[in-house]
Design an enzyme around this catalytic site. Sequence first.
Site, PDB file in Angstrom:
ATOM      1  N   TRP A 208     -21.304  15.623  10.073  1.00 50.80           N
ATOM      2  CA  TRP A 208     -19.977  15.274   9.221  1.00 50.80           C
ATOM      3  C   TRP A 208     -20.331  16.143   8.058  1.00 50.80           C
ATOM      4  CZ3 TRP A 208     -16.490  11.965  11.249  1.00 50.80           C
ATOM      5  CH2 TRP A 208     -16.901  11.348  12.588  1.00 50.80           C
TER       6      TRP A 208
ATOM      7  N   GLU B 290      -5.789  -3.428  -0.796  1.00 56.28           N
ATOM      8  CA  GLU B 290      -6.333  -5.097   0.093  1.00 56.28           C
ATOM      9  C   GLU B 290      -7.278  -5.518  -0.891  1.00 56.28           C
ATOM     10  OE1 GLU B 290      -5.687  -1.971   1.189  1.00 56.28           O
ATOM     11  OE2 GLU B 290      -4.701  -2.227   3.224  1.00 56.28           O
TER      12      GLU B 290
ATOM     13  N   THR C  95       0.915  -1.323  -0.128  1.00 60.87           N
ATOM     14  CA  THR C  95      -0.010  -0.145  -0.040  1.00 60.87           C
ATOM     15  C   THR C  95       0.868   1.137   0.010  1.00 60.87           C
ATOM     16  OG1 THR C  95      -0.202   0.048   2.263  1.00 60.87           O
ATOM     17  CG2 THR C  95      -1.706  -1.112   1.344  1.00 60.87           C
TER      18      THR C  95
ATOM     19  N   LYS D 269     -15.550  16.970  10.896  1.00 57.65           N
ATOM     20  CA  LYS D 269     -16.613  17.074  11.660  1.00 57.65           C
ATOM     21  C   LYS D 269     -16.762  18.589  12.358  1.00 57.65           C
ATOM     22  CE  LYS D 269     -18.744  14.204  15.319  1.00 57.65           C
ATOM     23  NZ  LYS D 269     -18.422  13.627  16.487  1.00 57.65           N
TER      24      LYS D 269
HETATM   25  P1  ADP Z   1      -3.647   3.619  -0.538  1.00 58.99           P
HETATM   26  O1  ADP Z   1      -4.635   3.335   0.387  1.00 58.99           O
HETATM   27  O2  ADP Z   1      -2.303   3.032   0.033  1.00 58.99           O
HETATM   28  O3  ADP Z   1      -3.736   5.144  -0.839  1.00 58.99           O
HETATM   29  P2  ADP Z   1      -4.935   2.178  -2.602  1.00 58.99           P
HETATM   30  O4  ADP Z   1      -4.524   2.531  -3.927  1.00 58.99           O
HETATM   31  O5  ADP Z   1      -5.029   0.568  -2.118  1.00 58.99           O
HETATM   32  O6  ADP Z   1      -3.551   2.817  -1.662  1.00 58.99           O
HETATM   33  O7  ADP Z   1      -6.054   3.050  -2.125  1.00 58.99           O
HETATM   34  C1  ADP Z   1      -7.021   2.680  -1.462  1.00 58.99           C
HETATM   35  C2  ADP Z   1      -7.979   3.848  -1.214  1.00 58.99           C
HETATM   36  O8  ADP Z   1      -8.210   4.691  -2.433  1.00 58.99           O
HETATM   37  C3  ADP Z   1      -9.497   3.557  -0.843  1.00 58.99           C
HETATM   38  O9  ADP Z   1      -9.550   2.932   0.612  1.00 58.99           O
HETATM   39  C4  ADP Z   1      -9.985   4.682  -0.942  1.00 58.99           C
HETATM   40  O10 ADP Z   1     -10.029   5.597   0.197  1.00 58.99           O
HETATM   41  C5  ADP Z   1      -9.304   5.406  -2.245  1.00 58.99           C
HETATM   42  N1  ADP Z   1     -10.453   5.310  -3.103  1.00 58.99           N
HETATM   43  C6  ADP Z   1     -10.269   4.210  -4.441  1.00 58.99           C
HETATM   44  N2  ADP Z   1     -11.388   4.390  -5.315  1.00 58.99           N
HETATM   45  C7  ADP Z   1     -11.988   5.538  -4.932  1.00 58.99           C
HETATM   46  C8  ADP Z   1     -12.991   6.172  -5.677  1.00 58.99           C
HETATM   47  N3  ADP Z   1     -13.462   5.821  -6.612  1.00 58.99           N
HETATM   48  N4  ADP Z   1     -13.522   7.112  -4.670  1.00 58.99           N
HETATM   49  C9  ADP Z   1     -12.984   7.629  -3.732  1.00 58.99           C
HETATM   50  N5  ADP Z   1     -11.985   7.164  -2.960  1.00 58.99           N
HETATM   51  C10 ADP Z   1     -11.513   6.164  -3.706  1.00 58.99           C
END
Ligand code: ADP
Length: 552
Positions: A449, A336, A191, A444
């Site tokens: 929110w 994940e 990640t 918040k």
């Molecule tokens: P990291 O968490 O390390 O940045 P990832 O590529 O696994 O790497 O990112 C996943 C996160 O990206 C998700 O948990 C979410 O917060 C965000 N995310 C992914 N796709 C979307 C989307 N279409 N809209 C909003 N957030 C998104």
Amino acid sequence: MTDEIQMGLMQPHPLLISSLIVHAERHHGDGQIVSRRVEGDLHRYHWRDVARRSRQVARALDAMALPLSARVATLAWNGYRHLELYFGVSGSGRVLHTINPRLHPDQIAWIANHAGDQVLCFDLSFLPLVQAVHGKCQTIRHYVALCDRDALPSDSAIPGLISYEQWVEEQSDDYHWPQFDENAASSMCYTSGTTGNPKAVMYSHRSTLLHAYGAALPDSMAISARDVILPVVPMFHVNAWGIPYAAALAGSTLVFPGPLLDGKSVYQLMEQEGVTFAAGVPTVWQMLLDHVKGEGLQFSTLKRTVIGGSACPPAMIQAFQEQYGVEVIHAWGMTETSPLGTLCTLKNKSLMLPEEEQMKLRRKQGRVLYGIDFKIVGDDGGELPWDGKTFGDLHVKGPWVVRDYFPGTDNAALVDGWFPTGDVATIDADGYLQITDRSKDVIKSGGEWISSIDIENIAMAHPAVQLAACIGVSHRKWDERPVIVVVRREQMALDRDELLQFYEGKIAKWQIPDEVIFVEAIPLGATGKMLKSKVRQMPEVAAYCALAASRQ
Ligand code: ADP
């Protein structure tokens, strides 16, 4: 009545990645793979060549006496040699570890040591990076430069450096893919580590194959033999969202952009190769749209694009659809979750709705893909209603969702078998998911929110805004108040009051940001996402936060 269960009487073939490339060679061996190379030219060959050369890769790894499950790392752009490693490394029972070259060199060394990588294959454009880190990488025994024999630099200072072409060509392609447990590890991805050290997700052959089937489904990416696919999403970003595997399964043509991801280069490649489907993060598509708009162009073959990785601004969905006739499929996922979790394709009944209502749905992150289940829960862990309004922590489970982080000691903290994603979301009665925030980014204010994504999306719909990040700033009375940090489009005027007025009527008055902070650029992470922690540290933003704190 007997308690003994009757087993099915079907063939117990394990779901292995090698079976994808065997299938691709036998059934669509003449399908094309086009790659823009680091060398600058375009390379063309076919699925049957990928199959042949990935067998040679497997033999080359055997020749290094690399044990099963050994990690083979890559630092590489999207291209045919990377694709061969996808199949050769995993197919032979080793684990492909795709490293994100945009990470800090110290982080790359940390990751390589943590994974215990034994081989590193890298594009020559990353030679300076490899030169900077190889002294710190304790487990890497072999360095392979993804280049021709003649292009190998003689003075690289990297011990035993060999060219990929020599490494592969020395091997015969007579190789039988080994058969083993489908739950064996196949690849791994870290990640991006925006919160602490990166965590390693280790995929299995089984999870990868099930995900590939899922990716190809019609209500997912609808990947078929008629598609010409341009994965702009890097092969080091969660396996290019599974596209290389799904394309081998379906027999699609693949077009790899190499290192050139600017709007002009991507557009030219799309037009020249007749690309029908592309996938990437919003920041890359913004560059493409800017180019197309600036030059007054149209897409002649592109039909649909999957946009995900961070929230896709509604203005982008609208521009693609209304001005260029390209369908946008907004998708949510994470490292994940392999990564596909939800994709926004509409149900029949949603297509009966007026255009505007349909567009509201398309802005959401979409419906769950079979293979994943999701729920939203409140602070007490209880499941919350699917009414499209109540938001809670998003939990997911399924055969391509992480169980534990590598090496199996960092707990993924499953709650009754569900993985807490760290995202906050709503789900409506038809099962459309909408991410309102990353839980750490939620604002918040006065006990209510505010979704930072909503605030950003509105700003991004203003024609003079190129990029916008919303953060919460501490406030004496209201706990936190939203502030919007904005990059203006080149040569376009926009002042604070105009942008704040733009919010009126679009959200409740108390949700309108307190302040607009104009900056030159917003820091992006290694996968092109806005880094809010770094936004807070920008001098202009830090000064505002300090002033706000002094008023308390
Ligand atoms: P990291 O968490 O390390 O940045 P990832 O590529 O696994 O790497 O990112 C996943 C996160 O990206 C998700 O948990 C979410 O917060 C965000 N995310 C992914 N796709 C979307 C989307 N279409 N809209 C909003 N957030 C998104």
